[in-house]
Design a protein around this motif. Structure first.
Motif, PDB file in Angstrom:
ATOM      1  N   GLY A  20       0.899  -1.400  -0.064  1.00  0.00           N
ATOM      2  CA  GLY A  20      -0.005   0.060   0.043  1.00  0.00           C
ATOM      3  C   GLY A  20       0.868   1.211  -0.020  1.00  0.00           C
ATOM      4  O   GLY A  20       2.207   1.342  -0.031  1.00  0.00           O
ATOM      5  N   ALA A  21       0.268   2.380   0.429  1.00  0.00           N
ATOM      6  CA  ALA A  21       0.585   3.650   0.065  1.00  0.00           C
ATOM      7  C   ALA A  21       1.688   4.153   0.942  1.00  0.00           C
ATOM      8  O   ALA A  21       1.485   3.665   2.307  1.00  0.00           O
ATOM      9  N   TRP A  22       2.549   4.734   0.936  1.00  0.00           N
ATOM     10  CA  TRP A  22       3.207   5.622   2.232  1.00  0.00           C
ATOM     11  C   TRP A  22       2.652   6.685   2.720  1.00  0.00           C
ATOM     12  O   TRP A  22       1.706   7.358   2.036  1.00  0.00           O
ATOM     13  N   LYS A  23       3.147   6.884   3.903  1.00  0.00           N
ATOM     14  CA  LYS A  23       2.361   8.122   4.600  1.00  0.00           C
ATOM     15  C   LYS A  23       3.253   9.191   4.555  1.00  0.00           C
ATOM     16  O   LYS A  23       4.423   9.231   4.900  1.00  0.00           O
ATOM     17  N   THR A  24       2.648  10.676   4.672  1.00  0.00           N
ATOM     18  CA  THR A  24       3.464  11.629   4.803  1.00  0.00           C
ATOM     19  C   THR A  24       3.164  12.432   6.321  1.00  0.00           C
ATOM     20  O   THR A  24       2.357  12.557   6.543  1.00  0.00           O
ATOM     21  N   TYR A  25       4.639  12.834   6.769  1.00  0.00           N
ATOM     22  CA  TYR A  25       4.423  13.189   8.038  1.00  0.00           C
ATOM     23  C   TYR A  25       5.060  14.535   8.046  1.00  0.00           C
ATOM     24  O   TYR A  25       6.348  14.983   7.383  1.00  0.00           O
ATOM     25  N   PRO A  26       4.688  15.604   8.968  1.00  0.00           N
ATOM     26  CA  PRO A  26       5.625  16.606   8.967  1.00  0.00           C
ATOM     27  C   PRO A  26       6.754  16.258   9.974  1.00  0.00           C
ATOM     28  O   PRO A  26       6.624  15.519  10.699  1.00  0.00           O
ATOM     29  N   LEU A  27       7.741  17.076   9.516  1.00  0.00           N
ATOM     30  CA  LEU A  27       9.098  16.611  10.163  1.00  0.00           C
ATOM     31  C   LEU A  27       8.949  16.853  11.607  1.00  0.00           C
ATOM     32  O   LEU A  27       9.531  16.013  12.308  1.00  0.00           O
ATOM     33  N   GLY A  28       8.326  17.801  12.074  1.00  0.00           N
ATOM     34  CA  GLY A  28       8.163  18.065  13.387  1.00  0.00           C
ATOM     35  C   GLY A  28       7.545  16.962  14.467  1.00  0.00           C
ATOM     36  O   GLY A  28       7.792  16.756  15.649  1.00  0.00           O
ATOM     37  N   SER A  29       6.710  16.001  13.598  1.00  0.00           N
ATOM     38  CA  SER A  29       6.209  14.827  14.214  1.00  0.00           C
ATOM     39  C   SER A  29       6.960  13.578  13.945  1.00  0.00           C
ATOM     40  O   SER A  29       6.602  12.622  14.732  1.00  0.00           O
ATOM     41  N   ALA A  30       7.972  13.637  13.149  1.00  0.00           N
ATOM     42  CA  ALA A  30       8.775  12.264  12.673  1.00  0.00           C
ATOM     43  C   ALA A  30       9.673  12.176  13.709  1.00  0.00           C
ATOM     44  O   ALA A  30      10.261  10.948  14.060  1.00  0.00           O
ATOM     45  N   GLY A  31      10.269  13.162  14.433  1.00  0.00           N
ATOM     46  CA  GLY A  31      11.387  13.103  15.320  1.00  0.00           C
ATOM     47  C   GLY A  31      11.101  14.063  16.409  1.00  0.00           C
ATOM     48  O   GLY A  31      10.391  15.188  16.297  1.00  0.00           O
ATOM     49  N   GLN A  32      11.933  14.091  17.460  1.00  0.00           N
ATOM     50  CA  GLN A  32      11.868  14.940  18.765  1.00  0.00           C
ATOM     51  C   GLN A  32      13.064  15.882  18.476  1.00  0.00           C
ATOM     52  O   GLN A  32      14.447  15.493  18.183  1.00  0.00           O
ATOM     53  N   ASN A  33      12.858  17.356  18.256  1.00  0.00           N
ATOM     54  CA  ASN A  33      13.746  18.178  18.349  1.00  0.00           C
ATOM     55  C   ASN A  33      14.373  18.697  19.517  1.00  0.00           C
ATOM     56  O   ASN A  33      13.836  18.921  20.475  1.00  0.00           O
ATOM     57  N   LEU A  34      15.652  18.577  19.384  1.00  0.00           N
ATOM     58  CA  LEU A  34      16.497  19.096  20.725  1.00  0.00           C
ATOM     59  C   LEU A  34      17.291  20.282  20.579  1.00  0.00           C
ATOM     60  O   LEU A  34      18.270  20.311  21.143  1.00  0.00           O
ATOM     61  N   ASP A  35      16.583  21.325  19.783  1.00  0.00           N
ATOM     62  CA  ASP A  35      17.389  22.473  19.653  1.00  0.00           C
ATOM     63  C   ASP A  35      17.736  23.113  21.098  1.00  0.00           C
ATOM     64  O   ASP A  35      18.621  23.996  21.126  1.00  0.00           O
ATOM     65  N   SER A  36      16.908  23.216  21.742  1.00  0.00           N
ATOM     66  CA  SER A  36      16.962  23.662  23.113  1.00  0.00           C
ATOM     67  C   SER A  36      18.244  23.394  23.914  1.00  0.00           C
ATOM     68  O   SER A  36      18.436  24.089  24.887  1.00  0.00           O
ATOM     69  N   LYS A  37      18.739  22.371  23.441  1.00  0.00           N
ATOM     70  CA  LYS A  37      20.110  21.665  24.311  1.00  0.00           C
ATOM     71  C   LYS A  37      21.401  22.397  23.761  1.00  0.00           C
ATOM     72  O   LYS A  37      22.233  22.123  24.200  1.00  0.00           O
ATOM     73  N   ARG A  38      21.288  22.760  22.426  1.00  0.00           N
ATOM     74  CA  ARG A  38      22.251  23.392  21.754  1.00  0.00           C
ATOM     75  C   ARG A  38      22.999  24.725  22.337  1.00  0.00           C
ATOM     76  O   ARG A  38      22.421  25.274  22.919  1.00  0.00           O
ATOM     77  N   VAL A  39      24.327  24.834  22.465  1.00  0.00           N
ATOM     78  CA  VAL A  39      24.983  25.672  23.197  1.00  0.00           C
ATOM     79  C   VAL A  39      26.135  26.230  22.181  1.00  0.00           C
ATOM     80  O   VAL A  39      27.138  25.397  21.854  1.00  0.00           O
ATOM     81  N   PRO A  40      26.182  27.610  21.647  1.00  0.00           N
ATOM     82  CA  PRO A  40      27.317  27.875  21.039  1.00  0.00           C
ATOM     83  C   PRO A  40      28.281  28.279  21.797  1.00  0.00           C
ATOM     84  O   PRO A  40      28.428  28.814  22.903  1.00  0.00           O
ATOM     85  N   ILE A  41      29.793  28.240  21.315  1.00  0.00           N
ATOM     86  CA  ILE A  41      30.989  28.797  21.857  1.00  0.00           C
ATOM     87  C   ILE A  41      31.614  29.235  20.831  1.00  0.00           C
ATOM     88  O   ILE A  41      32.060  28.938  19.853  1.00  0.00           O
ATOM     89  N   THR A  42      32.011  30.586  21.418  1.00  0.00           N
ATOM     90  CA  THR A  42      32.754  31.488  20.477  1.00  0.00           C
ATOM     91  C   THR A  42      33.894  30.926  20.423  1.00  0.00           C
ATOM     92  O   THR A  42      34.673  30.270  21.371  1.00  0.00           O
ATOM     93  N   GLU A  43      34.914  31.353  19.239  1.00  0.00           N
ATOM     94  CA  GLU A  43      35.816  30.784  18.673  1.00  0.00           C
ATOM     95  C   GLU A  43      36.963  31.041  19.971  1.00  0.00           C
ATOM     96  O   GLU A  43      38.049  30.126  20.279  1.00  0.00           O
ATOM     97  N   LYS A  44      37.105  32.061  20.580  1.00  0.00           N
ATOM     98  CA  LYS A  44      38.167  32.677  21.637  1.00  0.00           C
ATOM     99  C   LYS A  44      37.702  31.903  22.868  1.00  0.00           C
ATOM    100  O   LYS A  44      38.669  31.788  23.754  1.00  0.00           O
ATOM    101  N   ASP A  45      36.474  31.145  23.203  1.00  0.00           N
ATOM    102  CA  ASP A  45      36.211  30.654  24.342  1.00  0.00           C
ATOM    103  C   ASP A  45      36.351  29.252  24.378  1.00  0.00           C
ATOM    104  O   ASP A  45      36.133  28.585  25.384  1.00  0.00           O
TER     105      ASP A  45
END
Length: 406
Positions: free
Chosen positions: A227-252
């Motif tokens: 049968g047919a494939w299903k289409t999912y919005p990416l936001g529901s296909a996986g769990q977003n962990l963007d809130s855990k990201r932390v940038p570090i400047t080059e000098k730091d």
């Protein structure tokens, strides 16, 4: 080949020439002459350029447009097939500028370049010599240090006085044949690598349903009746962990062993990590979102650190991550990008990207197939890389250091 003392001889020399005299050192103008024919009347309209990576190429192909303007070509030098061209512009891959042999045919070159022609038609030895770094020291010594930082400042007469090795014809040909055969092997393996990439690119258009379709053009036989494939919005296909990201400047940043990821992949190594699992990163900003010069989606695993230029998503099943990664790298995301000069794929747009997916069972089979294909491509890329490294190391040993010779 046996090892020799440095000096007037290369580190490696073919056995049959071990008892031959030391190599003479001559100035370039003793074996070659400058070619200074100007393009009067603009009879030649094909404009060539000498790039550090590609050698002599058509300007239009290299820049994807004409840089030289008709009406300004009379001052350009005519370059015949077999001529050599020195481009004084420096780069990371050509620290004193590249010297390349023109294999394309007649054209014209910028008057900023130095064009020269060997007295002998058999000059493959010198083509290979200029692929080494053994001549760099001379140009660095005579270059005007007060010149533009991105270009060597050398007069034509100084350039043509460059010291070059000039062994006997038979030894020259032996070295040239050896190195040319490696070049041919590199070319063949590079063609194979390109063919594998093109093969995968073609398959990707068939392994996923196209827009408006519910099944792909190619499907493993055991799933034809599923049968047919299903289409999912990416936001529901996986769990977003963007809130855990932390940038570090080059000098730091404190140097360490943990990869530090940004939009283009690994950009540094740091002494700490914020993730320790298999995840998918997706470029959030940068010109590459349109240029696609490197993968937009890439997997990371183990102890890693990610800054705020790449989205981070966790998937429940590895096969889902593999399919999403490959799908995002094969389709246009133009409709989901914001900004012009600096494109951005923000979280809101990311979440609504439609992802076609089959059952978990079918995902696993497709993921295994794509992983095997990627491993084949990776192995072929390693083969090319190792051949290039082998050639680079060998060429340094087959030619003497010219300041020592001098």
């Amino acid at each position: 080949m046996s090892k020799q003392k440095k000096g007037l001889l290369p580190e490696l020399r073919f056995p049959e020439f071990e008892k031959e005299p030391n190599w003479p050192c001559v100035q370039l103008n003793a074996v070659a002459k400058r070619s200074t024919s100007k393009n009067k009347g603009e009879k030649v309209s094909r404009v060539l350029t000498n790039s550090a990576v590609g050698g002599v190429v058509d300007q239009r192909d290299y820049f994807e447009k004409d840089i030289a303007v008709k009406g300004n070509l009379e001052s350009y030098y005519i370059v015949d097939e077999g001529d050599y061209v020195y481009n004084p512009r420096i780069s990371s891959t050509a620290p004193v500028g590249p010297i390349s042999k023109n294999k394309l045919g007649k054209g014209v070159m910028s008057p900023l370049y130095t064009v020269f022609r060997f007295n002998s038609k058999k000059n493959d030895f010198f083509e290979q010599f200029f692929k080494s770094s053994r001549w760099h020291g001379y140009l660095q010594t005579i270059s005007n240090s007060g010149a533009r930082h991105d270009r060597m400042s050398i007069t034509s007469s100084e350039f043509m006085a460059m010291p070059v090795p000039n062994p006997g014809d038979m030894e020259q040909q032996k070295i040239a044949d050896c190195l040319t055969s490696i070049d041919e092997l590199i070319t063949l393996h590079t063609q194979k690598l390109d063919a594998l990439k093109d093969h995968k690119k073609g398959l990707m258009q068939k392994l996923f349903p196209t827009e408006g379709e519910a099944v792909p053009k190619l499907r493993f036989p055991e799933f034809n009746a599923k049968g047919a494939w299903k289409t999912y919005p990416l936001g529901s296909a996986g769990q977003n962990l963007d809130s855990k990201r932390v940038p570090i400047t080059e000098k730091d940043r404190v140097k360490g062993n943990f990869p530090y990821y940004g939009a283009s992949g690994v950009i540094d190594y740091v002494n700490d990590y914020i993730f320790d699992e298999e995840l998918l990163c997706i470029s959030e900003d940068g010109a590459n979102l349109r240029a696609r010069t490197y993968p937009i989606a890439f997997s990371i695993a183990g102890k890693t650190w990610v800054n705020n230029h790449a989205h981070v998503i966790r998937f429940e099943h590895k096969s889902t991550q593999t399919l999403v990664e490959n799908y995002l790298n094969s389709v246009s995301l133009e409709d989901y990008l914001t900004g012009m000069a600096q494109p951005k794929l923000n979280r809101a747009k990311l979440d609504i990207i439609p992802i076609p997916l089959p059952s978990l069972e079918e995902r696993a089979v497709i993921a295994d197939f794509l992983t095997s294909l990627d491993e084949l491509i990776s192995h072929q890329a390693s083969t090319v890389e190792n051949l290039v490294k082998h050639k680079k190391g060998l060429i340094q040993k087959l030619f003497p250091v010219m300041d020592e010779v001098n």
